[in-house]
Design a protein around this motif. Structure first.
Motif, PDB file in Angstrom:
ATOM      1  N   GLY A  37       2.441   8.457   8.212  1.00 56.07           N
ATOM      2  CA  GLY A  37       2.473   7.095   8.756  1.00 56.07           C
ATOM      3  C   GLY A  37       3.867   6.543   8.994  1.00 56.07           C
ATOM      4  N   VAL A  38       4.820   6.945   8.156  1.00 60.10           N
ATOM      5  CA  VAL A  38       6.177   6.424   8.334  1.00 60.10           C
ATOM      6  C   VAL A  38       6.790   7.071   9.579  1.00 60.10           C
ATOM      7  CG1 VAL A  38       8.417   6.096   7.256  1.00 60.10           C
ATOM      8  CG2 VAL A  38       6.342   6.066   5.851  1.00 60.10           C
ATOM      9  N   LEU A  39       6.646   8.380   9.663  1.00 54.88           N
ATOM     10  CA  LEU A  39       7.120   9.074  10.868  1.00 54.88           C
ATOM     11  C   LEU A  39       6.490   8.469  12.121  1.00 54.88           C
ATOM     12  CD1 LEU A  39       8.329  11.511  12.498  1.00 54.88           C
ATOM     13  CD2 LEU A  39       6.182  12.706  12.008  1.00 54.88           C
TER      14      LEU A  39
ATOM     15  N   TRP B  79      -8.358   0.704   3.394  1.00 51.85           N
ATOM     16  CA  TRP B  79      -9.254  -0.454   3.213  1.00 51.85           C
ATOM     17  C   TRP B  79      -9.724  -0.998   4.567  1.00 51.85           C
ATOM     18  CZ3 TRP B  79      -4.454   0.083   0.817  1.00 51.85           C
ATOM     19  CH2 TRP B  79      -4.484   0.332  -0.553  1.00 51.85           C
TER      20      TRP B  79
ATOM     21  N   GLY C 179       0.821  -1.215   0.000  1.00 52.18           N
ATOM     22  CA  GLY C 179       0.000   0.000   0.000  1.00 52.18           C
ATOM     23  C   GLY C 179       0.850   1.259   0.000  1.00 52.18           C
TER      24      GLY C 179
ATOM     25  N   MET D  82      10.010  10.858   4.678  1.00 49.84           N
ATOM     26  CA  MET D  82      10.523  11.988   5.461  1.00 49.84           C
ATOM     27  C   MET D  82      10.060  11.864   6.899  1.00 49.84           C
ATOM     28  SD  MET D  82      10.340  15.568   3.471  1.00 49.84           S
ATOM     29  CE  MET D  82       8.683  15.302   2.955  1.00 49.84           C
TER      30      MET D  82
ATOM     31  N   LEU E 221     -14.161  -4.877   5.537  1.00 56.41           N
ATOM     32  CA  LEU E 221     -14.546  -6.261   5.856  1.00 56.41           C
ATOM     33  C   LEU E 221     -16.064  -6.411   5.980  1.00 56.41           C
ATOM     34  CD1 LEU E 221     -11.490  -6.086   6.699  1.00 56.41           C
ATOM     35  CD2 LEU E 221     -12.015  -7.905   8.326  1.00 56.41           C
TER      36      LEU E 221
ATOM     37  N   TYR F  36       9.003  18.324  -2.572  1.00 51.57           N
ATOM     38  CA  TYR F  36      10.178  17.916  -1.791  1.00 51.57           C
ATOM     39  C   TYR F  36      10.991  16.877  -2.549  1.00 51.57           C
ATOM     40  CZ  TYR F  36       7.102  13.995  -0.440  1.00 51.57           C
ATOM     41  OH  TYR F  36       6.240  12.924  -0.458  1.00 51.57           O
TER      42      TYR F  36
ATOM     43  N   HIS G  19      -3.281   7.371   9.322  1.00 52.72           N
ATOM     44  CA  HIS G  19      -2.007   8.076   9.526  1.00 52.72           C
ATOM     45  C   HIS G  19      -1.673   9.068   8.424  1.00 52.72           C
ATOM     46  CE1 HIS G  19      -1.772   4.829  12.414  1.00 52.72           C
ATOM     47  NE2 HIS G  19      -0.837   5.520  13.038  1.00 52.72           N
ATOM     48  N   PHE G  20      -2.490   9.101   7.399  1.00 50.82           N
ATOM     49  CA  PHE G  20      -2.471  10.124   6.358  1.00 50.82           C
ATOM     50  C   PHE G  20      -1.064  10.380   5.821  1.00 50.82           C
ATOM     51  CE2 PHE G  20      -3.713  14.708   5.118  1.00 50.82           C
ATOM     52  CZ  PHE G  20      -4.260  14.276   3.943  1.00 50.82           C
TER      53      PHE G  20
ATOM     54  N   GLY H  10      -1.379  10.008  -3.757  1.00 52.53           N
ATOM     55  CA  GLY H  10      -0.128  10.757  -3.892  1.00 52.53           C
ATOM     56  C   GLY H  10       0.734  10.113  -4.957  1.00 52.53           C
TER      57      GLY H  10
HETATM   58  P1  FAD Z   1      -0.642   0.840   3.985  1.00 50.38           P
HETATM   59  O1  FAD Z   1       0.823   1.017   3.836  1.00 50.38           O
HETATM   60  O2  FAD Z   1      -1.507   1.358   2.892  1.00 50.38           O
HETATM   61  O3  FAD Z   1      -0.877  -0.721   4.171  1.00 50.38           O
HETATM   62  C1  FAD Z   1      -2.148  -1.292   4.162  1.00 50.38           C
HETATM   63  C2  FAD Z   1      -1.988  -2.788   3.893  1.00 50.38           C
HETATM   64  O4  FAD Z   1      -3.271  -3.406   4.090  1.00 50.38           O
HETATM   65  C3  FAD Z   1      -1.554  -3.116   2.457  1.00 50.38           C
HETATM   66  O5  FAD Z   1      -0.357  -3.902   2.461  1.00 50.38           O
HETATM   67  C4  FAD Z   1      -2.742  -3.922   1.887  1.00 50.38           C
HETATM   68  O6  FAD Z   1      -2.329  -5.001   1.054  1.00 50.38           O
HETATM   69  C5  FAD Z   1      -3.398  -4.451   3.157  1.00 50.38           C
HETATM   70  N1  FAD Z   1      -4.823  -4.774   3.022  1.00 50.38           N
HETATM   71  C6  FAD Z   1      -5.810  -4.039   2.457  1.00 50.38           C
HETATM   72  N2  FAD Z   1      -6.992  -4.678   2.561  1.00 50.38           N
HETATM   73  C7  FAD Z   1      -6.741  -5.863   3.200  1.00 50.38           C
HETATM   74  C8  FAD Z   1      -7.559  -6.958   3.588  1.00 50.38           C
HETATM   75  N3  FAD Z   1      -8.881  -6.974   3.364  1.00 50.38           N
HETATM   76  N4  FAD Z   1      -6.973  -8.025   4.189  1.00 50.38           N
HETATM   77  C9  FAD Z   1      -5.644  -8.020   4.458  1.00 50.38           C
HETATM   78  N5  FAD Z   1      -4.820  -6.975   4.120  1.00 50.38           N
HETATM   79  C10 FAD Z   1      -5.368  -5.926   3.494  1.00 50.38           C
HETATM   80  N6  FAD Z   1       4.533   9.319   5.565  1.00 50.38           N
HETATM   81  C11 FAD Z   1       5.611   9.831   6.218  1.00 50.38           C
HETATM   82  O7  FAD Z   1       5.703   9.718   7.442  1.00 50.38           O
HETATM   83  N7  FAD Z   1       6.592  10.502   5.551  1.00 50.38           N
HETATM   84  C12 FAD Z   1       6.546  10.677   4.192  1.00 50.38           C
HETATM   85  O8  FAD Z   1       7.452  11.283   3.609  1.00 50.38           O
HETATM   86  C13 FAD Z   1       5.434  10.158   3.487  1.00 50.38           C
HETATM   87  N8  FAD Z   1       5.342  10.335   2.145  1.00 50.38           N
HETATM   88  C14 FAD Z   1       4.276   9.807   1.479  1.00 50.38           C
HETATM   89  C15 FAD Z   1       4.196   9.993   0.092  1.00 50.38           C
HETATM   90  C16 FAD Z   1       3.140   9.440  -0.617  1.00 50.38           C
HETATM   91  C17 FAD Z   1       3.052   9.656  -2.094  1.00 50.38           C
HETATM   92  C18 FAD Z   1       2.168   8.655   0.061  1.00 50.38           C
HETATM   93  C19 FAD Z   1       1.065   8.002  -0.719  1.00 50.38           C
HETATM   94  C20 FAD Z   1       2.227   8.501   1.434  1.00 50.38           C
HETATM   95  C21 FAD Z   1       3.267   9.093   2.166  1.00 50.38           C
HETATM   96  N9  FAD Z   1       3.348   8.982   3.545  1.00 50.38           N
HETATM   97  C22 FAD Z   1       4.428   9.479   4.222  1.00 50.38           C
HETATM   98  C23 FAD Z   1       2.230   8.401   4.312  1.00 50.38           C
HETATM   99  C24 FAD Z   1       2.477   6.942   4.667  1.00 50.38           C
HETATM  100  O9  FAD Z   1       2.896   6.253   3.517  1.00 50.38           O
HETATM  101  C25 FAD Z   1       1.183   6.311   5.205  1.00 50.38           C
HETATM  102  O10 FAD Z   1       0.639   7.086   6.240  1.00 50.38           O
HETATM  103  C26 FAD Z   1       1.490   4.903   5.741  1.00 50.38           C
HETATM  104  O11 FAD Z   1       2.218   4.157   4.794  1.00 50.38           O
HETATM  105  C27 FAD Z   1       0.213   4.181   6.116  1.00 50.38           C
HETATM  106  O12 FAD Z   1       0.571   2.876   6.491  1.00 50.38           O
HETATM  107  P2  FAD Z   1      -0.520   1.758   6.763  1.00 50.38           P
HETATM  108  O13 FAD Z   1       0.224   0.583   7.291  1.00 50.38           O
HETATM  109  O14 FAD Z   1      -1.612   2.332   7.592  1.00 50.38           O
HETATM  110  O15 FAD Z   1      -1.203   1.472   5.343  1.00 50.38           O
END
Ligand code: FAD
Length: 375
Positions: free
Chosen positions: A337-339, A207, A36, A44, A211, A253, A333-334, A227
């Motif tokens: 999320g990485v931070l 997502w 995702g 960053m 469910l 950036y 985490h919008f 993004g």
């Molecule tokens: P995701 O990484 O989206 O993971 C969700 C996972 O859920 C996926 O692997 C998917 O396969 C799985 N999933 C979905 N549905 C199901 C299901 N039904 N069953 C099982 N698994 C499922 N953050 C920072 O801190 N610094 C940055 O510089 C930064 N830059 C960014 C740049 C861009 C272009 C984008 C798009 C985001 C950026 N972010 C940044 C934000 C950060 O990427 C997200 O906030 C963070 O990755 C969210 O993580 P997550 O684990 O919640 O979701």
């Protein structure tokens, strides 16, 4: 304690590792781990930006996470032997005109009022720090304690850490929530298998509410915010640290990696579950990046991709128990999320294990939205 975590992005992966290290039997469900937003993000690590004005709880959460990062990465790299590209060489933000300089000055005052170190730089000082910056740069700010990490190295390290700590990974989609006697008791996979657990955490990014069987109102709505980013490749070091700028009102950036990759980001588009890369998105990024650092046109093009940031109604994370016993949520985490990974993992693992939860978590409980549950 048996826990099922749905979603293996940075949030699900780090929480699974922490909860398993705390003694839980953790099953992580994802058909394609780290596919995702976590696969697209620039990485960053900057708690302060124009978006955190007036958002003090979010700023505190970001600072708490940045503070944890060094120890978090050291433990992760030590356990797995894998690198993460973590760096703490600061982030520079520059301005080209009086309006943007005024904006940076407001940002500096805001940070100083909170005791966050930040240095104001003249145009000349900016170019001394980053010689490739455009000659028109009038001034800037250096946040010396900010940095970056490579999410594409962080996620394999988190997967390996989970594996070593006993996390079981199931590469399937969670299709439905199992609810018995008004409590969540597990999930049903897309092949019909039932995974039973004492607690279920939804950490599936935008997502998370997908469910079947989720009683309405239990999970706050999380929307996808697209993004687009471009990855370029430099043969010799191009910039020394993450560099941001506001170019005619739009923010761009560039984040460098040790191996020569330079990530250019990012668009912000509200288009639903759309991950198409568009000509307009690329043009905008390259146009603004060239204004900031004209030499980027000499770099090799490597990749372009789009991801979906999980945005809650107030664009802040949603972490903690829902109104349905046994069901927890960790998403929203919008842009951060990485931070926010280390602090979110601490908060969510502590919540799942009934351990004391860090105080910074209080403003991010799911019940700030709609606590009522209707079956
Ligand atoms: P995701 O990484 O989206 O993971 C969700 C996972 O859920 C996926 O692997 C998917 O396969 C799985 N999933 C979905 N549905 C199901 C299901 N039904 N069953 C099982 N698994 C499922 N953050 C920072 O801190 N610094 C940055 O510089 C930064 N830059 C960014 C740049 C861009 C272009 C984008 C798009 C985001 C950026 N972010 C940044 C934000 C950060 O990427 C997200 O906030 C963070 O990755 C969210 O993580 P997550 O684990 O919640 O979701």
């Amino acid at each position: 304690m048996e826990i099922v975590i749905v979603g293996a992005g940075v949030i699900g992966l780090a929480t699974a590792w922490r909860a398993a290290a705390g003694g839980a039997a953790v099953t992580l469900v994802d058909p394609e781990p780290a596919s995702g937003a976590s696969a697209v993000a620039a990485g960053m690590l900057t708690p302060v930006s124009e978006l955190t004005y007036g958002e003090e709880p979010l700023l505190r959460l970001g600072l708490a996470s940045r503070e944890r990062y060094g120890a978090f990465v050291a433990e992760l790299e030590d356990l797995t032997g894998l690198g993460t590209g973590y760096r703490t060489d600061g982030i520079i933000e520059v301005a080209f005109d009086a309006d943007d300089l005024g904006h940076l000055d407001d940002l500096r005052r805001f940070q100083e009022s909170l005791g966050i170190p930040v240095e104001a730089l003249t145009g000349r000082e900016c170019r001394r720090a980053e010689p490739m910056l455009a000659p028109g740069v009038r001034g800037g700010l250096l946040a010396p304690e900010d940095g970056s990490i490579d999410p594409r190295r962080l996620t394999p390290a988190l997967l390996a850490a989970g594996e070593r700590t006993g996390v079981r990974l199931v590469r399937r989609r969670a299709a439905g929530l199992l609810v018995e006697r008004d409590a969540a008791v597990g999930v049903r996979l897309d092949d019909g298998t039932e995974l039973r657990a004492d607690r279920v955490l939804l950490a599936a990014g935008p997502w998370s509410g997908d469910l079947d069987g989720l009683p309405s109102g239990t999970v706050p709505p999380v929307r996808p915010v697209k993004g687009q980013v471009i990855r370029l490749r430099a043969r010799t070091p191009f910039i020394a640290r993450s560099t941001r700028g506001i170019v005619k009102g739009s923010s761009v950036y560039l984040v460098p990696r040790a191996d020569g990759e330079v990530v250019v980001g990012a668009t912000q588009e509200e288009l639903g579950f759309d991950t198409r890369v568009t000509a307009g998105g690329l043009w905008e990024l390259l146009r603004d990046a060239r204004e900031l650092l004209p030499g980027i046109t000499e770099l090799e093009f490597a990749e372009v991709s789009a991801g979906l940031r999980p945005g809650s109604p107030d664009n802040a994370p949603v972490m903690g128990p829902t109104a349905l016993p046994g069901l927890y949520v960790g998403t929203g985490h919008f842009r951060n999320g990485v931070l926010l990974t280390p602090v979110s993992a601490d908060i969510l693992a502590a919540t799942l294990l009934d351990a004391p939860v860090p105080d910074v978590a209080a403003p991010f409980a799911p019940d700030r939205f709609s606590p009522e549950v209707t079956s």
